[in-house]
Enzyme design. Structure first.
Site, mmCIF file in Angstrom:
data_model
loop_
_atom_site.group_PDB
_atom_site.id
_atom_site.type_symbol
_atom_site.label_atom_id
_atom_site.label_comp_id
_atom_site.label_asym_id
_atom_site.label_seq_id
_atom_site.Cartn_x
_atom_site.Cartn_y
_atom_site.Cartn_z
ATOM 1 N N ASP A 134 -10.393 -6.318 -0.544
ATOM 2 C CA ASP A 134 -9.433 -5.593 0.289
ATOM 3 C C ASP A 134 -10.172 -4.818 1.373
ATOM 4 O O ASP A 134 -10.917 -3.881 1.085
ATOM 5 C CB ASP A 134 -8.608 -4.633 -0.567
ATOM 6 C CG ASP A 134 -7.461 -3.990 0.221
ATOM 7 O OD1 ASP A 134 -7.240 -4.388 1.381
ATOM 8 O OD2 ASP A 134 -6.797 -3.094 -0.340
ATOM 9 N N ASP B 23 0.837 -1.197 0.000
ATOM 10 C CA ASP B 23 0.000 0.000 0.000
ATOM 11 C C ASP B 23 0.876 1.253 0.000
ATOM 12 O O ASP B 23 1.604 1.511 0.958
ATOM 13 C CB ASP B 23 -0.907 0.019 1.227
ATOM 14 C CG ASP B 23 -2.057 -0.968 1.119
ATOM 15 O OD1 ASP B 23 -2.762 -0.931 0.096
ATOM 16 O OD2 ASP B 23 -2.246 -1.774 2.047
#
Length: 220
Positions: free
Chosen positions: A175, A35
């Site tokens: 996610d 990320d």
């Protein structure tokens, strides 16, 4: 039941990152989810380009890079040049004026093109871009922080995506707030993969190998 499991590395122990990577690989993880946040597109900073490069240098399994940054087209080469052929890069359609241009750069670099869809973004908004990407990262929480609560209304969007998955030749990844119950519900429906963070994988008393084995052996 065949589904992929990817480790959200912003949740890993950075005191010994190489050990984390090797133990996750030995335990059977399928890929590493990276990320990248710029503090503008989302109100947080997360992993850096150097973190990505280090994990890429020690990992044998693929990387899935989730760019939560404004105007990724301006810096996309920094990421494509730091990855290996076949690794995945997700962008957010709202982050770029012409997202398809950025997606094409990812394709030209030999990467797997991906699109991340926020909870408040409709399938209709991204339909045309779905024709040129290979993976869709369905955000079930607002992006920017780990440990958030699942947003139930996203389920209807997932149902829409599952209905067009074969036509568009897509892989769908979950996610956010990924629990065993959500895997049990959505893997049989066709969800291809799940990003694992603090809900299921990190910060547990069991080893990564035992934890991942237990997830794969869920009773469907």
């Amino acid at each position: 039941m065949n589904f992929k499991l990817t480790a959200s590395m912003m949740c890993a122990n950075y005191g010994n990152l190489k050990k984390e990577v090797k133990e996750l690989e030995a335990g059977g993880i399928d890929s590493f989810h990276i990320d990248i946040m710029d503090g503008r597109f989302v109100p947080n900073y997360a992993m850096s380009l150097n973190d990505l490069r280090y994990i890429a240098s020690v990992a044998q399994k693929p990387l899935d890079v989730h760019l939560m940054v404004e105007h990724p087209n301006n810096t996309i080469e920094l990421f494509t040049n730091s990855l290996r052929k076949g690794d995945t890069i997700y962008i957010h359609p709202e982050a770029e004026y012409h997202a398809s241009t950025t997606i094409q750069k990812i394709i030209n670099a030999g990467m797997t093109p991906g699109l991340a869809i926020n909870p408040g973004t409709s399938v209709e908004y991204v339909t045309e871009m779905l024709r040129i990407v290979k993976r869709v990262l369905v955000m079930t929480v607002n992006p920017g922080n780990a440990g958030q609560m699942y947003m139930p209304y996203v389920s209807k969007k997932i149902t829409k995506l599952l209905a067009i998955k074969e036509e568009m030749d897509l892989e769908l990844y979950w996610d956010g707030a990924c629990s065993a119950e959500k895997i049990l519900e959505f893997a049989p429906k066709g969800m291809d993969g799940f990003v694992l963070g603090t809900s299921l994988l990190f910060g547990k008393e069991k080893s990564y190998g035992e934890t991942l084995k237990n997830i794969r052996e869920l009773q469907f």
